[in-house]
Design a protein around this motif. Sequence first.
Motif, PDB file in Angstrom:
ATOM      1  N   SER A 111      47.626  56.803  -4.352  1.00 19.95           N
ATOM      2  CA  SER A 111      48.213  56.454  -3.406  1.00 19.95           C
ATOM      3  C   SER A 111      48.132  57.970  -2.619  1.00 19.95           C
ATOM      4  O   SER A 111      48.001  57.319  -1.670  1.00 19.95           O
ATOM      5  CB  SER A 111      49.714  55.991  -3.852  1.00 19.95           C
ATOM      6  N   ASP A 112      47.532  58.973  -3.212  1.00 19.71           N
ATOM      7  CA  ASP A 112      47.327  59.875  -2.391  1.00 19.71           C
ATOM      8  C   ASP A 112      46.104  59.500  -1.400  1.00 19.71           C
ATOM      9  O   ASP A 112      46.210  60.364  -0.075  1.00 19.71           O
ATOM     10  CB  ASP A 112      47.109  61.045  -2.858  1.00 19.71           C
ATOM     11  N   PHE A 113      45.646  58.354  -1.290  1.00 19.17           N
ATOM     12  CA  PHE A 113      44.359  58.451  -0.926  1.00 19.17           C
ATOM     13  C   PHE A 113      44.385  57.220   0.033  1.00 19.17           C
ATOM     14  O   PHE A 113      43.626  57.163   1.061  1.00 19.17           O
ATOM     15  CB  PHE A 113      43.424  58.431  -0.911  1.00 19.17           C
ATOM     16  N   ILE A 114      45.741  56.825   0.033  1.00 20.49           N
ATOM     17  CA  ILE A 114      45.215  55.637   1.047  1.00 20.49           C
ATOM     18  C   ILE A 114      45.074  55.247   3.025  1.00 20.49           C
ATOM     19  O   ILE A 114      44.885  54.946   3.242  1.00 20.49           O
ATOM     20  CB  ILE A 114      46.914  54.699   0.515  1.00 20.49           C
ATOM     21  N   ASP A 115      46.005  56.603   3.039  1.00 23.36           N
ATOM     22  CA  ASP A 115      46.300  57.151   3.959  1.00 23.36           C
ATOM     23  C   ASP A 115      44.868  57.497   4.905  1.00 23.36           C
ATOM     24  O   ASP A 115      44.559  56.627   5.949  1.00 23.36           O
ATOM     25  CB  ASP A 115      47.175  57.951   4.387  1.00 23.36           C
ATOM     26  N   LYS A 116      44.159  58.464   4.082  1.00 18.25           N
ATOM     27  CA  LYS A 116      42.406  58.089   4.524  1.00 18.25           C
ATOM     28  C   LYS A 116      41.677  56.782   4.683  1.00 18.25           C
ATOM     29  O   LYS A 116      41.175  56.543   5.864  1.00 18.25           O
ATOM     30  CB  LYS A 116      41.601  58.694   3.561  1.00 18.25           C
ATOM     31  N   ALA A 163      62.890  57.251 -14.154  1.00 20.62           N
ATOM     32  CA  ALA A 163      61.595  57.127 -12.788  1.00 20.62           C
ATOM     33  C   ALA A 163      62.566  57.049 -11.599  1.00 20.62           C
ATOM     34  O   ALA A 163      62.537  56.415 -11.349  1.00 20.62           O
ATOM     35  CB  ALA A 163      60.458  56.210 -13.614  1.00 20.62           C
ATOM     36  N   ARG A 164      61.311  57.820 -10.777  1.00 22.29           N
ATOM     37  CA  ARG A 164      61.311  58.312  -9.271  1.00 22.29           C
ATOM     38  C   ARG A 164      59.750  57.775  -9.541  1.00 22.29           C
ATOM     39  O   ARG A 164      58.865  58.230  -9.987  1.00 22.29           O
ATOM     40  CB  ARG A 164      62.040  58.780  -9.387  1.00 22.29           C
ATOM     41  N   ALA A 165      59.737  57.501  -7.346  1.00 17.88           N
ATOM     42  CA  ALA A 165      58.300  57.659  -6.913  1.00 17.88           C
ATOM     43  C   ALA A 165      58.269  58.265  -6.036  1.00 17.88           C
ATOM     44  O   ALA A 165      59.765  59.286  -6.327  1.00 17.88           O
ATOM     45  CB  ALA A 165      58.410  56.012  -6.226  1.00 17.88           C
ATOM     46  N   GLN A 166      57.194  59.160  -6.475  1.00 20.84           N
ATOM     47  CA  GLN A 166      56.431  60.471  -5.675  1.00 20.84           C
ATOM     48  C   GLN A 166      57.567  60.121  -4.097  1.00 20.84           C
ATOM     49  O   GLN A 166      57.080  59.475  -3.738  1.00 20.84           O
ATOM     50  CB  GLN A 166      55.342  60.789  -5.119  1.00 20.84           C
ATOM     51  N   SER A 167      57.723  61.284  -3.594  1.00 21.29           N
ATOM     52  CA  SER A 167      58.272  61.460  -1.835  1.00 21.29           C
ATOM     53  C   SER A 167      56.946  60.919  -1.358  1.00 21.29           C
ATOM     54  O   SER A 167      55.908  61.276  -1.535  1.00 21.29           O
ATOM     55  CB  SER A 167      58.509  63.044  -1.860  1.00 21.29           C
ATOM     56  N   PRO A 168      57.681  59.766  -0.351  1.00 19.97           N
ATOM     57  CA  PRO A 168      56.437  59.417   0.252  1.00 19.97           C
ATOM     58  C   PRO A 168      56.013  60.342   1.319  1.00 19.97           C
ATOM     59  O   PRO A 168      56.515  61.074   2.163  1.00 19.97           O
ATOM     60  CB  PRO A 168      57.698  58.113   1.477  1.00 19.97           C
ATOM     61  N   ILE A 169      55.397  60.567   2.128  1.00 21.16           N
ATOM     62  CA  ILE A 169      54.243  61.436   2.848  1.00 21.16           C
ATOM     63  C   ILE A 169      52.939  60.657   3.336  1.00 21.16           C
ATOM     64  O   ILE A 169      51.886  60.122   2.813  1.00 21.16           O
ATOM     65  CB  ILE A 169      53.703  62.113   1.609  1.00 21.16           C
ATOM     66  N   ASP A 170      53.593  59.929   4.471  1.00 21.56           N
ATOM     67  CA  ASP A 170      52.239  59.525   5.234  1.00 21.56           C
ATOM     68  C   ASP A 170      50.857  60.343   6.502  1.00 21.56           C
ATOM     69  O   ASP A 170      50.480  59.126   5.967  1.00 21.56           O
ATOM     70  CB  ASP A 170      53.146  58.180   6.273  1.00 21.56           C
ATOM     71  N   HIS A 171      50.937  60.710   5.834  1.00 21.47           N
ATOM     72  CA  HIS A 171      50.036  61.608   7.015  1.00 21.47           C
ATOM     73  C   HIS A 171      50.209  63.134   6.300  1.00 21.47           C
ATOM     74  O   HIS A 171      51.119  63.591   5.520  1.00 21.47           O
ATOM     75  CB  HIS A 171      50.814  62.282   7.995  1.00 21.47           C
ATOM     76  N   TYR A 172      48.503  63.727   6.203  1.00 24.01           N
ATOM     77  CA  TYR A 172      48.592  64.563   5.282  1.00 24.01           C
ATOM     78  C   TYR A 172      48.873  64.634   4.001  1.00 24.01           C
ATOM     79  O   TYR A 172      49.159  65.883   3.110  1.00 24.01           O
ATOM     80  CB  TYR A 172      48.497  66.031   5.747  1.00 24.01           C
ATOM     81  N   LYS A 173      49.213  63.760   3.123  1.00 23.50           N
ATOM     82  CA  LYS A 173      49.521  63.482   1.903  1.00 23.50           C
ATOM     83  C   LYS A 173      48.613  64.016   1.075  1.00 23.50           C
ATOM     84  O   LYS A 173      48.628  64.758   0.644  1.00 23.50           O
ATOM     85  CB  LYS A 173      49.756  62.287   0.896  1.00 23.50           C
ATOM     86  N   ILE A 174      47.325  64.596   1.323  1.00 22.57           N
ATOM     87  CA  ILE A 174      46.284  65.062   0.453  1.00 22.57           C
ATOM     88  C   ILE A 174      46.577  66.806   0.851  1.00 22.57           C
ATOM     89  O   ILE A 174      46.563  67.543   0.096  1.00 22.57           O
ATOM     90  CB  ILE A 174      44.682  64.770   0.848  1.00 22.57           C
TER      91      ILE A 174
END
Length: 430
Positions: free
Chosen positions: A88-93, A379-390
């Motif tokens: 999911s970290d790469f989806i924004d790119k 369990a929790r999901a990682q904090s959502p970060i829409d921009h500059y996640k990588i």
Amino acid sequence: MKYFVTIIIFIAIISCSGGERKENEVLFWHSFVPATQPALNKMIEKFEKENPGIHIKAQYVPTGDALVQKLITSIQSGTQPDIAWIHSDFIDKLIEGDAIYDMDHFIKSKEGLSKEETDDFFPELLKSAMWNGKLYALPMEATVLALHYNKDAFKAAGLDPNTPPTTWDELYEAAKKLTVDKDGDGKIDQYGFYIPVFPASGQLSIWMVLQWEPFVWQAGGKIINNEQTKLLIDQAPSIEALSFWKKMFDMMHFSGFTLSHDLGFSSGTLAMVMDGPWNLPVYKKLNKFRWGITSLPAGPKDKATYIAGEHLAIFKKSNVPEKSWKFVKWFIQPENQALFSELSGYLPVRKSTLELESYKKFLSEDKYMSAFIDQIKIARAQSPIDHYKIEINQIIAEAVEQTILGNKDAAEVLKEQAHKGNKLLESIAK
């Protein structure tokens, strides 16, 4: 941006082969480890038998930055796959490059999914594949992080093998007793607990951040605010979590450990390790000792672990988008999720899979998988970060590396890194 330049130069050396596509062939890029690939191959064989005329051409691509940069390069050269297994970290790119479909294109089609079916996914898994409120990929498998511990090592150290640590303090004390020089040569032969610290520039940096974030939650904190305008890693919970890792690392003289975490655990060099369920097939074959699985120890404020997984995205330039969707939809069916879980060690992505009688029977006979299923409730999901996640992951990884390997003060490093991240976030609003 040197982080990306280095990767792009590296990828440019690699030929992005697409080759001639056969009619009805779906090219699927993935990064499953060798232990999981036989399970994937069996699933593909089953799909092709049930869907004659569609061939899934599965190709392995190294995970992490290499995968996303190869995807970006392949888009530019027209050699992209039809489906890709992505973090999911790469989806924004990929979204910024207009490369992948919004999943509503398929979900709301005639051959799509009902609301009941979409509601059946573990919601945390869907959240991690969303960007600006839209879903761009569907989870293929799930994982949670749990504590594996060597019961024989516990007994030898005078610890109760049936009472694993439940708090940070207990984890520290157990790790201290389990870190021993067995032959008196001045070198540690068994380390109590694995601290997952890697070079921030390496492909394991995201894995390091993924394991550190639950400790921040356990201390009562989070990585970023709800508005995604400010990093919170310079606040007390993050400082406490990183300082705890540093304290553990120094106490065990962990810089002397050189094995991978899985090999270290199976060889008996590590007494405790955080790991996901994907290594269960390996551990069941290699571990020659009694071992157990339990929740990550609770921190000062809470008990928490992450739930994550890889997702399937469909590329807009695919010549076979409907056939690609057919494979994705097939893979996420509850019965197929149950089979893949049993074959691979991954967890299913849908709640209804847990209610299947065949899967209940499987869990009743596999105490290790059952222990992982138990972790879902905390369990929790990682904090959502829409921009500059990588880039933000990189910033956090640098903070961990500089503090633990560079012997810098956690509070100072996190303050500096938060400032770097916040400058990126401020640029979005401009």
